[in-house]
Structures are given as C-alpha cells and as structure tokens.
Design a protein around this motif. Structure first.
Motif, PDB file in Angstrom:
ATOM      1  N   SER A   1       0.841  -1.178   0.126  1.00 15.78           N
ATOM      2  CA  SER A   1       0.133   0.064   0.076  1.00 15.78           C
ATOM      3  C   SER A   1       0.999   1.195   0.007  1.00 15.78           C
ATOM      4  N   LEU A   2       0.505   2.213  -0.731  1.00 12.81           N
ATOM      5  CA  LEU A   2       1.318   3.427  -1.001  1.00 12.81           C
ATOM      6  C   LEU A   2       0.341   4.667  -0.264  1.00 12.81           C
ATOM      7  N   MET A   3       1.103   5.354   0.382  1.00 15.95           N
ATOM      8  CA  MET A   3       0.433   6.807   0.847  1.00 15.95           C
ATOM      9  C   MET A   3       1.255   7.676   0.429  1.00 15.95           C
ATOM     10  N   THR A   4       0.757   8.878  -0.056  1.00 13.65           N
ATOM     11  CA  THR A   4       1.398  10.134  -0.301  1.00 13.65           C
ATOM     12  C   THR A   4       0.989  11.325   0.369  1.00 13.65           C
ATOM     13  N   LEU A   5       1.969  12.039   0.798  1.00 20.29           N
ATOM     14  CA  LEU A   5       1.700  13.480   1.694  1.00 20.29           C
ATOM     15  C   LEU A   5       2.437  14.408   0.868  1.00 20.29           C
ATOM     16  N   THR A   6       1.823  15.446   0.465  1.00 22.23           N
ATOM     17  CA  THR A   6       2.750  16.516  -0.065  1.00 22.23           C
ATOM     18  C   THR A   6       2.689  17.704   0.617  1.00 22.23           C
ATOM     19  N   ARG A   7       3.551  18.725   0.305  1.00 21.60           N
ATOM     20  CA  ARG A   7       3.744  19.959   1.029  1.00 21.60           C
ATOM     21  C   ARG A   7       2.351  20.485   0.772  1.00 21.60           C
ATOM     22  N   GLN A   8       1.760  20.568  -0.280  1.00 22.65           N
ATOM     23  CA  GLN A   8       0.212  21.316  -0.329  1.00 22.65           C
ATOM     24  C   GLN A   8      -0.502  20.726   0.428  1.00 22.65           C
ATOM     25  N   MET A   9      -0.608  19.381   0.876  1.00 18.51           N
ATOM     26  CA  MET A   9      -1.572  18.889   1.868  1.00 18.51           C
ATOM     27  C   MET A   9      -1.464  19.470   3.211  1.00 18.51           C
ATOM     28  N   LEU A  10      -0.056  19.783   3.693  1.00 15.94           N
ATOM     29  CA  LEU A  10       0.433  20.075   4.720  1.00 15.94           C
ATOM     30  C   LEU A  10      -0.117  21.593   4.810  1.00 15.94           C
ATOM     31  N   ARG A  11       0.157  22.359   3.841  1.00 16.37           N
ATOM     32  CA  ARG A  11      -0.165  23.955   3.778  1.00 16.37           C
ATOM     33  C   ARG A  11      -2.099  23.888   3.844  1.00 16.37           C
ATOM     34  N   GLU A  12      -2.485  23.128   2.930  1.00 13.64           N
ATOM     35  CA  GLU A  12      -4.047  23.061   3.169  1.00 13.64           C
ATOM     36  C   GLU A  12      -4.636  22.771   4.460  1.00 13.64           C
ATOM     37  N   THR A  13      -3.822  21.993   5.436  1.00 14.59           N
ATOM     38  CA  THR A  13      -4.275  21.703   6.551  1.00 14.59           C
ATOM     39  C   THR A  13      -3.876  22.316   7.554  1.00 14.59           C
TER      40      THR A  13
ATOM     41  N   GLY B   1      16.298  15.209   6.972  1.00 15.36           N
ATOM     42  CA  GLY B   1      17.430  14.845   6.119  1.00 15.36           C
ATOM     43  C   GLY B   1      17.359  15.296   4.677  1.00 15.36           C
ATOM     44  N   SER B   2      18.463  15.082   3.700  1.00 11.86           N
ATOM     45  CA  SER B   2      18.437  15.450   2.608  1.00 11.86           C
ATOM     46  C   SER B   2      17.322  14.709   1.371  1.00 11.86           C
ATOM     47  N   GLY B   3      17.206  15.459   0.504  1.00  9.99           N
ATOM     48  CA  GLY B   3      16.382  14.640  -0.489  1.00  9.99           C
ATOM     49  C   GLY B   3      15.032  15.454  -0.602  1.00  9.99           C
ATOM     50  N   ARG B   4      14.628  15.383  -1.705  1.00 12.55           N
ATOM     51  CA  ARG B   4      13.195  15.739  -1.805  1.00 12.55           C
ATOM     52  C   ARG B   4      12.058  15.042  -1.193  1.00 12.55           C
ATOM     53  N   PHE B   5      12.254  13.867  -0.913  1.00 13.33           N
ATOM     54  CA  PHE B   5      11.036  13.048  -0.396  1.00 13.33           C
ATOM     55  C   PHE B   5      11.659  12.264   0.676  1.00 13.33           C
ATOM     56  N   HIS B   6      10.893  12.021   1.795  1.00 13.72           N
ATOM     57  CA  HIS B   6      11.189  11.041   2.876  1.00 13.72           C
ATOM     58  C   HIS B   6      10.267   9.876   2.593  1.00 13.72           C
ATOM     59  N   VAL B   7      11.114   8.635   2.582  1.00 11.45           N
ATOM     60  CA  VAL B   7      10.005   7.423   2.379  1.00 11.45           C
ATOM     61  C   VAL B   7      10.096   6.709   3.597  1.00 11.45           C
ATOM     62  N   SER B   8       8.997   6.462   4.162  1.00  9.98           N
ATOM     63  CA  SER B   8       8.738   5.360   5.322  1.00  9.98           C
ATOM     64  C   SER B   8       8.402   4.074   4.905  1.00  9.98           C
ATOM     65  N   LEU B   9       8.780   3.244   5.421  1.00 10.31           N
ATOM     66  CA  LEU B   9       8.292   1.668   5.213  1.00 10.31           C
ATOM     67  C   LEU B   9       8.105   0.971   6.194  1.00 10.31           C
TER      68      LEU B   9
ATOM     69  N   ILE C   1       5.119   8.274   1.268  1.00 16.55           N
ATOM     70  CA  ILE C   1       6.075   9.155   0.629  1.00 16.55           C
ATOM     71  C   ILE C   1       5.857  10.785   1.059  1.00 16.55           C
ATOM     72  N   GLN C   2       6.847  11.070   2.081  1.00 18.54           N
ATOM     73  CA  GLN C   2       6.373  12.526   2.274  1.00 18.54           C
ATOM     74  C   GLN C   2       7.397  13.660   1.854  1.00 18.54           C
TER      75      GLN C   2
ATOM     76  N   GLU D   1       5.596  16.660  11.362  1.00 14.05           N
ATOM     77  CA  GLU D   1       5.412  15.618  12.552  1.00 14.05           C
ATOM     78  C   GLU D   1       3.938  15.285  12.563  1.00 14.05           C
ATOM     79  N   ASP D   2       3.058  16.056  12.223  1.00 11.38           N
ATOM     80  CA  ASP D   2       1.602  15.671  12.186  1.00 11.38           C
ATOM     81  C   ASP D   2       1.483  14.177  11.326  1.00 11.38           C
ATOM     82  N   ALA D   3       2.262  13.891  10.465  1.00  8.58           N
ATOM     83  CA  ALA D   3       1.999  12.691   9.549  1.00  8.58           C
ATOM     84  C   ALA D   3       2.493  11.440  10.509  1.00  8.58           C
ATOM     85  N   ASP D   4       3.136  11.679  11.709  1.00  9.68           N
ATOM     86  CA  ASP D   4       3.808  10.648  12.533  1.00  9.68           C
ATOM     87  C   ASP D   4       2.624   9.605  12.816  1.00  9.68           C
TER      88      ASP D   4
END
Ligand code: AMP
Ligand code: MN
Ligand code: MN
Length: 323
Positions: free
Chosen positions: A219-231, A269-277, A257-258, A236-239
């Motif tokens: 399963s894949l979930m995606t959180l964009t900066r736009q979603m953080l802005r919108e809400t 850390g570095s990179g455009r996306f942080h990926v949690s597994l 994918i965050q 940290e709220d994605a924890d």
C-alpha cells in the motif's frame, strides 16, 4: 558497558544528540540520559536539529534541548542516541565527529558501528531500553522526570506494545517506571490524545491518497507539501499515519512518501522525499531502505531520495512484484 560507564563518569562536558525528525524514543533517550548525567554533575548539551513535535513538549526537561551546536563548548564526549549512522543527527554531524570520544547507543539493525564505543543491541525494543540499562550502571536515581522519558521512548517505539519489537523488557521497565511515578494515561493523553483539527484533516487526505499494488501486497500513501499547507499542519503531524496503510488486509509492506520542505533546512535529512516503510513481519524493509541509502529496523525503516514523484512511485510499485 563498563568502559562506557567509566568513561562517562570521568567526562566533564558531554554532547548528547539524537536523530532529526525525532520520535518519542529519540527524545526520551536524549532526556533520560541527559538528566542522569547532570545528576553526576557532568555538564551536558542536549541537541536535536528539528523542532520538538508538540506531542512531546510535555516531557520534563525538554526545554533544554537545543537546535544549536555550541562550537565554543569544549566537549570531551559525544553520546549519539537512536541513530544508525552519525549523519542522522543532521548538520551537526561534522562538528560532532571532531569530539574526542563518541559513544554510539542504538538498536537499529543497520547501525554502521560508528564511534569509539558502541552500545548497540538490535534486540532491544528501543534505545530507551538500552539507556535504562546504562542509567542502572551509572547508579543515578530514576525520578519521575527520567522515568517519564524512558516510558515514553518505550511506549512510542513499540507502538504501544503492539509492534514485533515489543519484548519482556518493555513491560518490566515500564512497570518499574510506573512505580517511579509515571501515570500511563497522562503520557497517552499527551502523545496520542491531543490532535489538532488540521491533523485530523491531514489524516483524511492521507487515507484518500492510498493506492494498492496490483497483487494487493503493498500500500502506498502520499503526503505532499500542498496537503500540509492546506491543513495547516507540520511534517510531525504525519507521525503514525502510515500505520493505517499497514493495517489493510493482505498488505505486507506499507509505504509513505512524504514531500520534504522547500528551501528550509530539510525536515527529514536530505532529498526531496522522505520514504517510510513498514512491514507486517514477512518482508525485511531495513534491507529495502538500505538499498536506497537509508536504514532502520526489519519492520520499520526509511530513506531520503531526490526523485520525481512519478518515477519514485513506479520504483515502489516495482518492489511490490518481489514481495
Ligand atoms: P520513519 O519511517 O522515518 O518513521 O523511520 C522508521 C525507522 O527507520 C526509524 O527507526 C528510523 O530511525 C529509520 N530511518 C528513517 N529514515 C532513515 C534514514 N534516512 N536513514 C537511516 N534510518 C532511517
Ligand atoms: Mn527513532
Ligand atoms: Mn528507536
């Protein structure tokens, strides 16, 4: 262990740090050991690069944690907690690397073995469990403040005693911490019971973003900066949100994918996306994360990546074929 205890007792000024985007274990371990060393009249600096998530700001002593590396301080020892590699502390890694003695206290299977002394136990449920052992050897009193820090580290890293790393030490140490003054319902209320409205809305967007691989195993979930802005929320709220994707029937691996912040100091850390597994226990996600330059535990791991969202998603769905 004995050498580490002897060394710490003879230290004068100790730099303690844990990983960026800290969880309860990173903060709890930092506070528990920091407070204990202060009891021995050792000067300490508690460092974390990221802002402390609101849910952990109730922890006694948390105000002492700083985001600034004091280059004027003449540290003789560094203690790096809950980090598989030194670079996990973030930008201060280069400066910390120059401290004469580095002690690595951790429980990640991907730990690189950095530092002059290592206190690594991959069977420990949390770094807080190892810190508890260390504090016993230092023979400093475990008051309510230290107990709350240790309890919070164990509670959060075991997912409230649900994850596969939950061991008997998790229960015996938490039992001791309760006897030393911790009120479990109080900690739970702070850590799990107080969500902002924005966080609930973010959860809604995250649930809505879930995609399932054709074989149903990923399963894949995606959180964009736009979603953080919108809400009006923070990373940290994605924890913990990824756990919803992990709960889906037949899913073996859940991926989140965050998207990281723009321009500001990278939140994960570095990179455009942080990926949690996350894995249900049948797939070693630490190995997958390591292949992408990250690390973690068999059932919970992560990495940072510079990629295009479309490419990244297809790379992840390719993984689903092999599980
Ligand atoms: P997260 O997905 O960020 O909640 O992290 C899950 C586990 O993987 C934690 O134990 C982290 O310490 C570890 N981890 C996450 N990102 C990285 C990374 N870039 N490098 C090494 N370990 C990581
Ligand atoms: Mn951690
Ligand atoms: Mn941990």
């Amino acid at each position: 262990m004995d050498q580490i205890v002897r060394h710490l007792k003879s230290s004068r000024r100790v730099f303690l740090a844990s990983h960026t985007q800290p969880d309860g274990d990173a903060i709890g371990s930092l506070l528990a050991l920091g407070l204990s060393l202060e009891r021995l009249n050792i000067r300490t600096a508690l460092y974390n690069e990221s802002l402390i998530p609101a849910v952990y700001r109730f922890l006694p002593g948390v105000a002492a944690i700083t985001r600034h590396f004091d280059s004027q301080a003449d540290f003789d020892t560094a203690v790096i907690l809950d980090c598989g590699s030194l670079k996990r502390i973030g930008a201060a890694a280069a400066a910390a690397n120059k401290i004469p003695v580095i002690i690595n206290v951790d429980h990640h299977v991907t730990n690189t073995g950095f530092g002059h002394f290592q206190l690594i136990d991959t069977s420990a449920c949390s770094t807080a469990e190892i810190v508890h052992r260390l504090i016993k050897q230092l023979a400093t009193p475990i008051d309510k403040a230290v107990a709350t820090a240790i309890y919070t580290g164990i509670l959060t890293d075991t997912g409230s005693f649900r994850f596969a790393n939950t061991n008997s030490a998790a229960f015996s140490i938490c039992d001791e911490m309760v006897r030393r003054g911790v009120t479990p319902s109080e900690v739970a209320q702070h850590v799990y019971g107080t969500y902002s409205m924005g966080r609930i809305k973010l959860l809604n967007l995250a649930l809505d973003s879930i995609e399932i691989s054709t074989n149903g195993k990923l399963s894949l979930m995606t959180l964009t900066r736009q979603m953080l802005r919108e809400t009006n929320t923070l990373p940290e709220d994605a924890d913990g949100i990824i756990n919803y994707a992990k709960r889906i029937q037949d899913v073996r691996v859940a991926v989140l994918i965050q998207e990281n912040g723009n321009g500001e100091s990278p939140s994960n850390g570095s990179g455009r996306f942080h990926v949690s597994l996350r894995s249900d226990g049948t797939v070693d996600v630490a190995a997958i994360a390591a292949a992408f330059g990250g690390g973690g535990h068999c059932n919970a791991a992560g990495f940072n990546i510079e990629a295009d969202m479309g490419e990244l998603k297809s790379k992840i769905f390719d993984l689903a074929q092999k599980i």
